[in-house]
Design a protein around this motif. Structure first.
Motif, short mmCIF file in Angstrom:
data_model
loop_
_atom_site.label_atom_id
_atom_site.label_comp_id
_atom_site.label_asym_id
_atom_site.label_seq_id
_atom_site.Cartn_x
_atom_site.Cartn_y
_atom_site.Cartn_z
N PRO A 2 0.84 -1.20 0.00
CA PRO A 2 0.00 0.00 0.00
C PRO A 2 0.87 1.25 0.00
O PRO A 2 2.03 1.22 0.42
CB PRO A 2 -0.79 -0.12 1.31
N LYS A 3 0.29 2.35 -0.49
CA LYS A 3 1.01 3.62 -0.46
C LYS A 3 0.03 4.74 -0.19
O LYS A 3 -1.18 4.60 -0.39
CB LYS A 3 1.78 3.86 -1.76
N ILE A 4 0.56 5.84 0.28
CA ILE A 4 -0.22 7.05 0.50
C ILE A 4 0.23 8.08 -0.52
O ILE A 4 1.43 8.31 -0.70
CB ILE A 4 -0.02 7.59 1.93
N VAL A 5 -0.75 8.67 -1.20
CA VAL A 5 -0.48 9.74 -2.16
C VAL A 5 -0.89 11.05 -1.49
O VAL A 5 -2.06 11.26 -1.16
CB VAL A 5 -1.24 9.53 -3.49
N HIS A 6 0.09 11.91 -1.26
CA HIS A 6 -0.11 13.20 -0.58
C HIS A 6 -0.36 14.28 -1.63
O HIS A 6 0.48 14.49 -2.51
CB HIS A 6 1.14 13.50 0.25
N LYS A 85 -9.03 2.16 3.92
CA LYS A 85 -9.21 1.26 2.78
C LYS A 85 -8.82 1.96 1.48
O LYS A 85 -8.85 3.18 1.39
CB LYS A 85 -10.65 0.78 2.74
N HIS A 86 -8.53 1.14 0.48
CA HIS A 86 -8.14 1.64 -0.85
C HIS A 86 -9.12 2.71 -1.33
O HIS A 86 -10.34 2.53 -1.28
CB HIS A 86 -8.11 0.49 -1.85
N GLY A 87 -8.58 3.83 -1.77
CA GLY A 87 -9.38 4.90 -2.35
C GLY A 87 -9.90 5.91 -1.34
O GLY A 87 -10.39 6.97 -1.74
N GLU A 88 -9.78 5.62 -0.05
CA GLU A 88 -10.26 6.57 0.94
C GLU A 88 -9.27 7.73 1.07
O GLU A 88 -8.07 7.57 0.83
CB GLU A 88 -10.46 5.90 2.30
N VAL A 89 -9.81 8.89 1.45
CA VAL A 89 -9.01 10.11 1.53
C VAL A 89 -9.05 10.66 2.95
O VAL A 89 -10.13 10.92 3.49
CB VAL A 89 -9.53 11.17 0.54
N ALA A 90 -7.87 10.84 3.54
CA ALA A 90 -7.76 11.49 4.85
C ALA A 90 -7.44 12.96 4.61
O ALA A 90 -6.59 13.29 3.78
CB ALA A 90 -6.66 10.84 5.68
N LEU A 99 -5.20 6.65 0.24
CA LEU A 99 -4.61 5.32 0.31
C LEU A 99 -4.81 4.60 -1.01
O LEU A 99 -5.94 4.50 -1.51
CB LEU A 99 -5.22 4.50 1.45
N VAL A 100 -3.71 4.11 -1.57
CA VAL A 100 -3.76 3.29 -2.78
C VAL A 100 -3.22 1.92 -2.38
O VAL A 100 -2.07 1.80 -1.97
CB VAL A 100 -2.90 3.91 -3.92
N ASP A 101 -4.08 0.92 -2.46
CA ASP A 101 -3.69 -0.44 -2.06
C ASP A 101 -4.17 -1.42 -3.11
O ASP A 101 -5.30 -1.89 -3.09
CB ASP A 101 -4.28 -0.78 -0.69
N GLU A 102 -3.29 -1.70 -4.08
CA GLU A 102 -3.64 -2.59 -5.18
C GLU A 102 -4.01 -3.99 -4.68
O GLU A 102 -4.76 -4.70 -5.32
CB GLU A 102 -2.50 -2.66 -6.19
N GLY A 103 -3.48 -4.38 -3.53
CA GLY A 103 -3.77 -5.70 -2.98
C GLY A 103 -5.22 -5.88 -2.60
O GLY A 103 -5.76 -6.99 -2.65
#
Length: 119
Positions: A2-6, A85-90, A99-103
């Motif tokens: 997973p990764k976080i895109v800022h 979860k994947h696609g959610e935005v903080a 959050l980007v989590d291809e898994g």
């Protein structure tokens, strides 16, 4: 992984690959995700990654507010602790962490097909 895109105002500032363990988010120089914004506390939030207890190879990502003054929001709702979860935005100050989590992305498109009752 997973990764976080800022991002801020739709512009990508940086991407952070998440590994097992805990990282801090805030204004302090010792935070792994440093956000230079007066609306962000010194240590604003944490993100923890740990293996999912039910599915091998998947991770759980937890975002938790660290008692910040202005709070942490996920998808527009103020949170104290949240399973990210994947696609959610903080939202932290005027910054967004997606959050980007291809898994786990494939779980969003999973369909359950049930038999017709008509015979």
């Amino acid at each position: 992984m997973p990764k976080i895109v800022h991002t801020r105002d739709g512009i990508v500032i940086e991407e952070y690959v998440l590994k097992e363990g805990t990282i801090s988010i805030g204004r302090r120089p010792d935070c792994e995700i440093r956000i230079d914004d007066l609306a962000v506390s010194g240590k604003h939030a944490t993100v923890s990654v740990k293996p999912n207890q039910y599915m091998d190879g998947l991770n759980d990502v937890l975002i938790e507010d660290a008692g910040s003054t202005n709070g942490t929001q996920v998808n527009g709702r103020r949170i104290k602790k949240h399973l990210f979860k994947h696609g959610e935005v903080a939202q932290i100050g005027s910054h967004e962490l997606t959050l980007v989590d291809e898994g786990t992305r494939a779980f969003e498109t999973t369909q359950v097909l049930l038999p017709d009752d008509e015979g």
